[in-house]
Design a protein around this motif. Structure first.
Motif, PDB file in Angstrom:
ATOM      1  N   HIS A  34      22.333  47.245  68.146  1.00  0.00           N
ATOM      2  CA  HIS A  34      23.087  48.157  67.695  1.00  0.00           C
ATOM      3  C   HIS A  34      23.540  47.836  66.368  1.00  0.00           C
ATOM      4  N   ILE A  35      23.321  46.849  65.670  1.00  0.00           N
ATOM      5  CA  ILE A  35      23.962  46.513  64.449  1.00  0.00           C
ATOM      6  C   ILE A  35      22.934  46.207  63.282  1.00  0.00           C
ATOM      7  N   ASN A  36      21.786  45.528  63.480  1.00  0.00           N
ATOM      8  CA  ASN A  36      21.108  45.174  62.174  1.00  0.00           C
ATOM      9  C   ASN A  36      19.885  45.953  62.087  1.00  0.00           C
ATOM     10  N   ILE A  57      29.111  45.344  58.258  1.00  0.00           N
ATOM     11  CA  ILE A  57      29.860  44.570  59.360  1.00  0.00           C
ATOM     12  C   ILE A  57      30.153  43.315  59.175  1.00  0.00           C
ATOM     13  N   PHE A  58      29.157  42.511  58.684  1.00  0.00           N
ATOM     14  CA  PHE A  58      29.275  41.208  58.454  1.00  0.00           C
ATOM     15  C   PHE A  58      29.892  40.649  57.088  1.00  0.00           C
ATOM     16  N   ASN A  59      30.267  39.672  57.082  1.00  0.00           N
ATOM     17  CA  ASN A  59      30.735  38.930  55.980  1.00  0.00           C
ATOM     18  C   ASN A  59      29.568  38.221  55.332  1.00  0.00           C
ATOM     19  N   THR A 153      32.563  35.483  60.690  1.00  0.00           N
ATOM     20  CA  THR A 153      31.403  36.386  60.061  1.00  0.00           C
ATOM     21  C   THR A 153      31.983  37.942  60.134  1.00  0.00           C
ATOM     22  N   ILE A 154      32.947  37.982  61.228  1.00  0.00           N
ATOM     23  CA  ILE A 154      33.655  39.247  61.357  1.00  0.00           C
ATOM     24  C   ILE A 154      35.204  38.769  61.777  1.00  0.00           C
ATOM     25  N   ALA A 155      35.934  39.214  61.150  1.00  0.00           N
ATOM     26  CA  ALA A 155      37.508  38.886  61.283  1.00  0.00           C
ATOM     27  C   ALA A 155      37.800  39.578  62.854  1.00  0.00           C
ATOM     28  N   ASN A 156      38.450  38.660  63.393  1.00  0.00           N
ATOM     29  CA  ASN A 156      39.279  38.843  64.809  1.00  0.00           C
ATOM     30  C   ASN A 156      38.348  39.500  65.781  1.00  0.00           C
ATOM     31  N   PHE A 157      36.978  38.894  65.711  1.00  0.00           N
ATOM     32  CA  PHE A 157      35.942  39.538  66.602  1.00  0.00           C
ATOM     33  C   PHE A 157      36.450  39.968  68.132  1.00  0.00           C
ATOM     34  N   HIS A 158      36.750  38.679  68.577  1.00  0.00           N
ATOM     35  CA  HIS A 158      37.542  38.657  69.851  1.00  0.00           C
ATOM     36  C   HIS A 158      38.783  38.551  70.047  1.00  0.00           C
ATOM     37  N   ASN A 220      19.907  41.596  76.077  1.00  0.00           N
ATOM     38  CA  ASN A 220      18.885  41.754  75.024  1.00  0.00           C
ATOM     39  C   ASN A 220      19.324  40.821  73.840  1.00  0.00           C
ATOM     40  N   ASN A 221      20.039  39.783  73.943  1.00  0.00           N
ATOM     41  CA  ASN A 221      19.900  38.722  72.876  1.00  0.00           C
ATOM     42  C   ASN A 221      19.436  37.548  73.514  1.00  0.00           C
ATOM     43  N   VAL A 222      18.514  37.650  74.368  1.00  0.00           N
ATOM     44  CA  VAL A 222      17.660  36.574  74.986  1.00  0.00           C
ATOM     45  C   VAL A 222      16.313  37.130  74.955  1.00  0.00           C
ATOM     46  N   ILE A 232      18.731  34.738  70.982  1.00  0.00           N
ATOM     47  CA  ILE A 232      18.729  35.023  69.599  1.00  0.00           C
ATOM     48  C   ILE A 232      20.017  35.626  68.959  1.00  0.00           C
ATOM     49  N   ASP A 233      20.014  36.383  68.060  1.00  0.00           N
ATOM     50  CA  ASP A 233      21.189  37.154  67.410  1.00  0.00           C
ATOM     51  C   ASP A 233      22.497  36.102  67.064  1.00  0.00           C
ATOM     52  N   LEU A 234      22.244  35.268  66.139  1.00  0.00           N
ATOM     53  CA  LEU A 234      23.147  34.146  65.947  1.00  0.00           C
ATOM     54  C   LEU A 234      24.065  34.386  64.904  1.00  0.00           C
ATOM     55  N   VAL A 250      28.463  38.641  82.134  1.00  0.00           N
ATOM     56  CA  VAL A 250      28.632  39.492  83.425  1.00  0.00           C
ATOM     57  C   VAL A 250      28.429  41.069  82.922  1.00  0.00           C
ATOM     58  N   ARG A 251      29.177  41.440  82.073  1.00  0.00           N
ATOM     59  CA  ARG A 251      29.060  42.971  81.630  1.00  0.00           C
ATOM     60  C   ARG A 251      27.595  43.344  81.528  1.00  0.00           C
ATOM     61  N   THR A 252      26.637  42.542  80.811  1.00  0.00           N
ATOM     62  CA  THR A 252      25.453  43.281  80.444  1.00  0.00           C
ATOM     63  C   THR A 252      24.301  42.698  81.512  1.00  0.00           C
ATOM     64  N   ARG A 311      36.152  49.366  72.305  1.00  0.00           N
ATOM     65  CA  ARG A 311      35.385  49.520  71.058  1.00  0.00           C
ATOM     66  C   ARG A 311      34.626  50.588  70.836  1.00  0.00           C
ATOM     67  N   PHE A 312      33.996  50.949  71.957  1.00  0.00           N
ATOM     68  CA  PHE A 312      32.834  52.146  72.083  1.00  0.00           C
ATOM     69  C   PHE A 312      33.822  53.454  71.801  1.00  0.00           C
ATOM     70  N   LEU A 313      34.827  53.572  72.519  1.00  0.00           N
ATOM     71  CA  LEU A 313      35.682  54.717  72.327  1.00  0.00           C
ATOM     72  C   LEU A 313      36.333  54.754  71.085  1.00  0.00           C
TER      73      LEU A 313
HETATM   74  C1  GN1 Z   1      26.736  44.760  69.467  1.00  0.00           C
HETATM   75  O1  GN1 Z   1      24.455  43.424  67.941  1.00  0.00           O
HETATM   76  P1  GN1 Z   1      24.268  43.606  69.352  1.00  0.00           P
HETATM   77  O2  GN1 Z   1      23.529  45.086  69.598  1.00  0.00           O
HETATM   78  O3  GN1 Z   1      23.442  42.548  69.921  1.00  0.00           O
HETATM   79  C2  GN1 Z   1      28.040  43.947  68.946  1.00  0.00           C
HETATM   80  C3  GN1 Z   1      28.698  43.238  70.316  1.00  0.00           C
HETATM   81  C4  GN1 Z   1      28.721  44.267  71.273  1.00  0.00           C
HETATM   82  C5  GN1 Z   1      27.285  45.032  71.680  1.00  0.00           C
HETATM   83  C6  GN1 Z   1      27.572  45.878  72.798  1.00  0.00           C
HETATM   84  C7  GN1 Z   1      28.181  42.030  65.892  1.00  0.00           C
HETATM   85  O4  GN1 Z   1      25.867  43.970  69.664  1.00  0.00           O
HETATM   86  O5  GN1 Z   1      29.816  42.822  69.827  1.00  0.00           O
HETATM   87  O6  GN1 Z   1      29.209  43.634  72.478  1.00  0.00           O
HETATM   88  O7  GN1 Z   1      26.881  45.577  70.533  1.00  0.00           O
HETATM   89  N1  GN1 Z   1      27.688  43.232  67.925  1.00  0.00           N
HETATM   90  C8  GN1 Z   1      28.609  43.091  67.011  1.00  0.00           C
HETATM   91  O8  GN1 Z   1      26.304  46.260  73.178  1.00  0.00           O
HETATM   92  O9  GN1 Z   1      29.426  43.868  66.706  1.00  0.00           O
END
Ligand code: GN1
Ligand code: ADP
Ligand code: MG
Length: 360
Positions: A34-36, A57-59, A153-158, A220-222, A232-234, A250-252, A311-313
């Motif tokens: 969703h990002i790069n 998105i990333f610093n 790399t992203i403030a307050n990420f979790h 999908n980060n494996v 992947i996606d480090l 669990v979510r994915t 976050r999506f909403l």
């Molecule tokens: C993003 O980058 P990607 O698609 O692997 C997001 C995650 C979310 C995910 C939801 C840096 O992951 O935090 O959980 O989408 N990555 C970033 O699918 O925000």
């Protein structure tokens, strides 16, 4: 998918810094991150993944500095233990893991594992087991790192409270038409708000050990080959908590539907996948978990799913500035599907707890 001419030139210019002049074959966009921006490229009959990191998105400075620390340690660890945890990231002729394009976006070149695949939905409990094991082994490696070596790399990420405040800002400043369309989902968001105080209380107590964690452990980060599963996606490897990494698996891994499915009735937390995940992740880590982490694994899971829904909403209400989307209500659909999964987690919490308890 075919790419723009300007992208082609930009990629070519970066590749020249790796010693590849005029030798690029095909370039196509790749994957469903969703990002790069990710491309599969062919250079001199070899296949590579080329990535342009999203600098909005990333610093970028923190990210490139983290990669230097991470890859040096990772390469040493893999050599010492004779294993592979993640595909190789190549260094340029200047010995950098990233080279900036003319817009200042860090770009990198990774090994494309031959005949590899990634999954948006886990096709079997065996795949969930292998993916969890890959993240578990990767965490065993990350446990050898110290938190002070890494930057955010992203403030307050979790940070659930920060995410909730983001949502409240989106309610205040978001698009009013979208707010009306999202009425039901906003109501769901408000009804589960107590999750934020519950998790924030635990975080404020400071009982969870600070570790370096992956922080984006979606399926999908494996990358899978016939025999292996690699992480992947480090980009989000930084200080964090294991309870959120567990939760994002669990979510994915457990839903039989994609993250953006609108078939809410079909979304559920598959218990056989949950069991496989616990087996795969918790076995390699068993002796390294803190009792407080063990205690809060399910709270971390509930929080991650809820926060992802927020976050999506929030992104939907604010006009889709963060996640890549394919249609106008894509983020709203994604959010609603997270709420359905959250509901299933809450409904089945006793069975889920019993399964978890047999692995910790
Ligand atoms: C993003 O980058 P990607 O698609 O692997 C997001 C995650 C979310 C995910 C939801 C840096 O992951 O935090 O959980 O989408 N990555 C970033 O699918 O925000
Ligand atoms: P994003 O941050 O956008 O999610 P990722 O690093 O996860 O970026 O890459 C997006 C997708 O590209 C992954 O889900 C995967 O399908 C594919 N991908 C990335 N790196 C590799 C690699 N080294 N080998 C095979 N596929 C990869
Ligand atoms: Mg990704």
């Amino acid at each position: 998918m075919e790419i723009k001419v300007s992208d082609y030139h930009s990629i070519q210019q970066i590749l020249s810094k790796y010693g590849y002049e005029d030798s690029i074959g095909s370039i196509q966009t790749y994957g469903s991150g969703h990002i790069n921006d990710t491309y599969l490229i062919e250079v001199l009959d070899n296949q590579y993944i080329f990535q342009r990191v999203n600098k909005n998105i990333f610093n970028a400075e923190a990210l490139t500095s983290n990669y230097e620390v991470l890859y040096e340690a990772l390469e040493g660890y893999q050599k010492k233990h004779q294993l592979v945890l993640s595909p190789r990231c190549f260094q340029s002729q200047q010995h950098n893991y990233h080279e900036q394009d003319k817009h200042g976006s860090p770009c990198r070149l990774l090994d494309f594992v031959n005949k590899s695949t990634t999954y948006d939905i886990s096709p079997s409990a065996e795949v969930s087991h292998k993916a969890a094991q890959a993240f578990g082994r990767f965490q065993v490696f990350l446990n050898t790192m110290t938190t002070t070596e890494f930057q955010e790399t992203i403030a307050n990420f979790h940070d659930p409270m920060a995410r909730f405040k983001e949502f409240q800002r989106a309610l205040l400043h978001g698009d009013s038409e979208r707010k009306a369309k999202a009425e039901d989902t906003i109501r769901l968001a408000s009804s589960h708000a107590s999750i934020i105080s519950e998790i924030s209380n635990v975080m404020q107590q400071g009982v969870l050990p600070k570790r370096i964690t992956h922080n984006d452990t979606k399926l999908n980060n494996v990358v899978f080959t016939d025999t292996d599963a690699w992480v992947i996606d480090l980009d989000t490897v930084m200080p964090g908590s294991i309870i959120f990494d567990f939760g994002d698996m669990v979510r994915t891994f457990t839903s039989p539907e994609a993250e953006d499915s609108s078939d809410l009735a079909a979304i559920q937390l598959r218990l056989d996948h949950f069991e496989a995940l616990c087996r795969g992740y918790l076995k390699p880590l068993k002796n390294e978990l803190h009792p407080m982490e063990v205690k809060h694994l399910l709270l971390g899971t509930k929080s991650v799913i809820y926060v992802q829904a927020l976050r999506f909403l929030s992104d939907y209400l604010m006009g889709d500035t963060y996640y890549k989307t394919q249609y106008p209500s894509h983020n709203l659909t994604r959010s609603a599907s997270q709420f359905k999964l959250l509901n299933d987690l809450i409904l089945n919490k006793n069975e889920i707890r019993n399964i978890l308890n047999s692995y910790v």
